[in-house]
Design a protein around this motif. Structure first.
Motif, PDB file in Angstrom:
ATOM      1  N   ALA A 118      45.133 -41.077 148.494  1.00 52.74           N
ATOM      2  CA  ALA A 118      44.015 -40.439 149.189  1.00 52.74           C
ATOM      3  C   ALA A 118      44.139 -38.912 149.124  1.00 52.74           C
ATOM      4  CB  ALA A 118      43.964 -40.908 150.636  1.00 52.74           C
ATOM      5  N   ARG A 119      45.327 -38.395 149.382  1.00 53.32           N
ATOM      6  CA  ARG A 119      45.521 -36.938 149.333  1.00 53.32           C
ATOM      7  C   ARG A 119      45.350 -36.411 147.906  1.00 53.32           C
ATOM      8  NH1 ARG A 119      50.353 -34.987 153.437  1.00 53.32           N
ATOM      9  NH2 ARG A 119      49.259 -35.483 155.375  1.00 53.32           N
ATOM     10  N   LYS A 120      45.858 -37.152 146.928  1.00 52.65           N
ATOM     11  CA  LYS A 120      45.743 -36.707 145.536  1.00 52.65           C
ATOM     12  C   LYS A 120      44.293 -36.703 145.078  1.00 52.65           C
ATOM     13  CE  LYS A 120      47.375 -35.442 141.521  1.00 52.65           C
ATOM     14  NZ  LYS A 120      46.209 -35.560 140.638  1.00 52.65           N
ATOM     15  N   PHE A 121      43.495 -37.638 145.596  1.00 51.50           N
ATOM     16  CA  PHE A 121      42.083 -37.702 145.244  1.00 51.50           C
ATOM     17  C   PHE A 121      41.385 -36.391 145.575  1.00 51.50           C
ATOM     18  CE2 PHE A 121      37.700 -38.631 146.700  1.00 51.50           C
ATOM     19  CZ  PHE A 121      37.152 -39.062 145.503  1.00 51.50           C
ATOM     20  N   PHE A 122      41.674 -35.863 146.755  1.00 45.86           N
ATOM     21  CA  PHE A 122      41.025 -34.606 147.136  1.00 45.86           C
ATOM     22  C   PHE A 122      41.679 -33.406 146.474  1.00 45.86           C
ATOM     23  CE2 PHE A 122      39.630 -37.459 150.542  1.00 45.86           C
ATOM     24  CZ  PHE A 122      38.268 -37.227 150.475  1.00 45.86           C
ATOM     25  N   CYS A 123      42.981 -33.472 146.272  1.00 47.46           N
ATOM     26  CA  CYS A 123      43.669 -32.391 145.568  1.00 47.46           C
ATOM     27  C   CYS A 123      43.103 -32.213 144.163  1.00 47.46           C
ATOM     28  CB  CYS A 123      45.164 -32.682 145.500  1.00 47.46           C
ATOM     29  SG  CYS A 123      46.131 -31.458 144.607  1.00 47.46           S
ATOM     30  N   ALA A 124      42.796 -33.327 143.501  1.00 44.06           N
ATOM     31  CA  ALA A 124      42.254 -33.271 142.145  1.00 44.06           C
ATOM     32  C   ALA A 124      40.876 -32.623 142.107  1.00 44.06           C
ATOM     33  CB  ALA A 124      42.185 -34.681 141.559  1.00 44.06           C
ATOM     34  N   GLN A 125      40.187 -32.638 143.267  1.00 46.53           N
ATOM     35  CA  GLN A 125      38.875 -32.000 143.352  1.00 46.53           C
ATOM     36  C   GLN A 125      38.966 -30.545 143.810  1.00 46.53           C
ATOM     37  OE1 GLN A 125      36.261 -34.333 145.848  1.00 46.53           O
ATOM     38  NE2 GLN A 125      36.983 -36.257 144.992  1.00 46.53           N
ATOM     39  N   GLY A 126      40.198 -30.085 144.047  1.00 47.18           N
ATOM     40  CA  GLY A 126      40.379 -28.729 144.550  1.00 47.18           C
ATOM     41  C   GLY A 126      40.141 -28.611 146.028  1.00 47.18           C
ATOM     42  N   SER A 127      40.179 -29.758 146.724  1.00 49.52           N
ATOM     43  CA  SER A 127      39.946 -29.786 148.171  1.00 49.52           C
ATOM     44  C   SER A 127      41.284 -29.835 148.905  1.00 49.52           C
ATOM     45  CB  SER A 127      39.112 -31.009 148.555  1.00 49.52           C
ATOM     46  OG  SER A 127      39.115 -31.214 149.956  1.00 49.52           O
ATOM     47  N   GLY A 128      41.299 -29.266 150.093  1.00 49.36           N
ATOM     48  CA  GLY A 128      42.508 -29.276 150.904  1.00 49.36           C
ATOM     49  C   GLY A 128      42.550 -30.383 151.937  1.00 49.36           C
TER      50      GLY A 128
END
Length: 398
Positions: A118-128
């Protein structure tokens, strides 16, 4: 060795996390029956905490284990292709919402992987976005991260301050509380469709559907922890099907291996595509032996419609429990063959477990003074009848 000798070695050398265990050591099993060192028979209505879905010495489990072991290939590592792993991943995807699967060794590892994903999903989008919101009285595992997601002060207190950051809990089945907790930094909401350790408490259907809508509205992912509820136990292959709710990520373990340790993270392609080479891994996860056993067991359960069996036998057990008519039972709740008997405060669930054990019945407990029943899915009506009669008599004697 006799039981006293085993207890002595345990007390002297094993880390004391389990305390004084139930006074029995099982040496063999067949079907739903366990046998102790003296040959006494016990009807099992706990299945190793919802693990041994096919009971003991079932050909689909024992046969696969022996056949794979005899090849001499138990483990080769994930540096190489593993045929049973590929087949098992395909089988799970074909029978669930998921497009991708990753195998671990336990439910806790699976939940760790789900939260990392879940965290990597948003990290890959440049989201924190990093926060994980779970619920009070939940249970997600014993690692530091899964303890942080577990909604029990008892489990968290010895390990404060919690690591990693970003975990919070809200009351279960309370949409307003969840809505207030989910913000622009929330990566995922993580819930059990039925809280097992927390008291065998099912989510309201309207609640879980509203949670799905809230996640869609806010952009957070929905993780369903089906470690205890999955693999036919609650009356469908996975419990989410009965709610009409599709998660983004789901975890599985327990019945997935029918006694052999294995866990799984299942996810949609949209979420799974965020993972790059080297982002996650496991030495033993998805090993040849574990996947061969799981593939055989799951194929058997799907081929013989064990979901329907769990629904029918679960309703039979629930009806029989309610027919006891004891004022010491406050409620019977759950789904399929995951049932909780809520006892009144004057009756100790722990003490009742010991009395039933002495009569040859293996059962468990859950939080809130609940008798937890998670028998093998192969249990027969006659075995249910014998247990319910014994339970009724013990309640009369309290």
């Amino acid at each position: 060795m006799n039981l006293s000798e085993i207890k002595r070695l345990d007390s002297e050398h094993f880390l004391g996390v389990f305390g004084e265990r139930c006074p029995v050591c099982f040496t063999r099993g067949e079907g739903c029956t366990l046998y102790d060192q003296d040959g006494k028979a016990y009807t099992d209505l706990f299945a190793g905490i919802a693990v041994n879905a096919l009971g003991y010495n079932h050909p689909a489990v024992t046969g696969a284990l022996v056949a794979q072991a005899q090849t001499g290939v138990l483990h080769t590592s994930n540096l190489y292709y593993v045929e049973p792993q590929a087949k098992l991943a395909a089988l799970l995807c074909e029978n669930t919402f998921a497009d991708r699967v990753f195998f671990s060794n336990s439910g806790a590892e699976a939940n760790e992987g789900a939260m990392k994903l879940a965290r990597k999903f948003f990290c890959a989008q440049g989201s924190g976005r990093y926060k994980i919101v779970s619920s009070d009285h939940s249970f997600h595992g014993r690692t530091l991260a899964t303890v942080a997601a577990t909604g029990h002060d008892y489990y968290q207190a010895p390990y404060l301050p919690m690591l990693p950051r970003g975990f919070s809990q809200v009351p279960y089945n309370d949409l307003d509380a969840l809505r207030a907790a989910v913000d622009e930094d929330t990566a995922a909401v993580m819930l059990e469709p039925i809280q097992g350790e927390g008291g065998v408490t099912p989510a309201d259907k309207e609640y879980l559907r509203a949670v799905r809508a809230l996640c869609d509205e806010t952009g957070a992912l929905l993780i369903l922890d089906e470690v205890q509820t999955g693999v036919c136990r609650t009356g469908s292959f996975y419990c989410y099907e009965q709610y009409g709710v599709t998660p983004d990520i789901m975890t599985s373990a327990k019945g997935l291996g029918c006694g052999f340790p294995i866990g799984a993270v299942l996810a949609t392609e949209k979420v799974a595509s965020a993972i790059a080479i080297g982002d996650h891994g496991s030495t033993f996860g998805g090993n040849t032996l574990a996947c061969a056993v799981s593939l055989s067991a799951v194929s058997y359960m799907l081929g013989h419609d064990f979901s329907a069996a769990a629904r029918e036998k679960g309703e039979y057990l629930r009806t029989a429990l309610c027919a006891i008519g004891s004022d010491k039972i406050a409620e019977v709740r759950g789904m399929g063959l995951l049932l909780g008997v809520q006892l009144v405060p004057e009756v100790s669930a722990g003490a009742l477990v010991r009395r039933l054990l002495s009569r040859g019945f293996v059962v468990g407990t859950a939080a809130g003074n609940v008798l937890r029943l998670t028998p093998p899915l192969i249990i027969e009506h006659a075995q249910i009848d014998a247990f319910v009669q014994a339970l009724g008599e013990e309640l009369q004697n309290v």
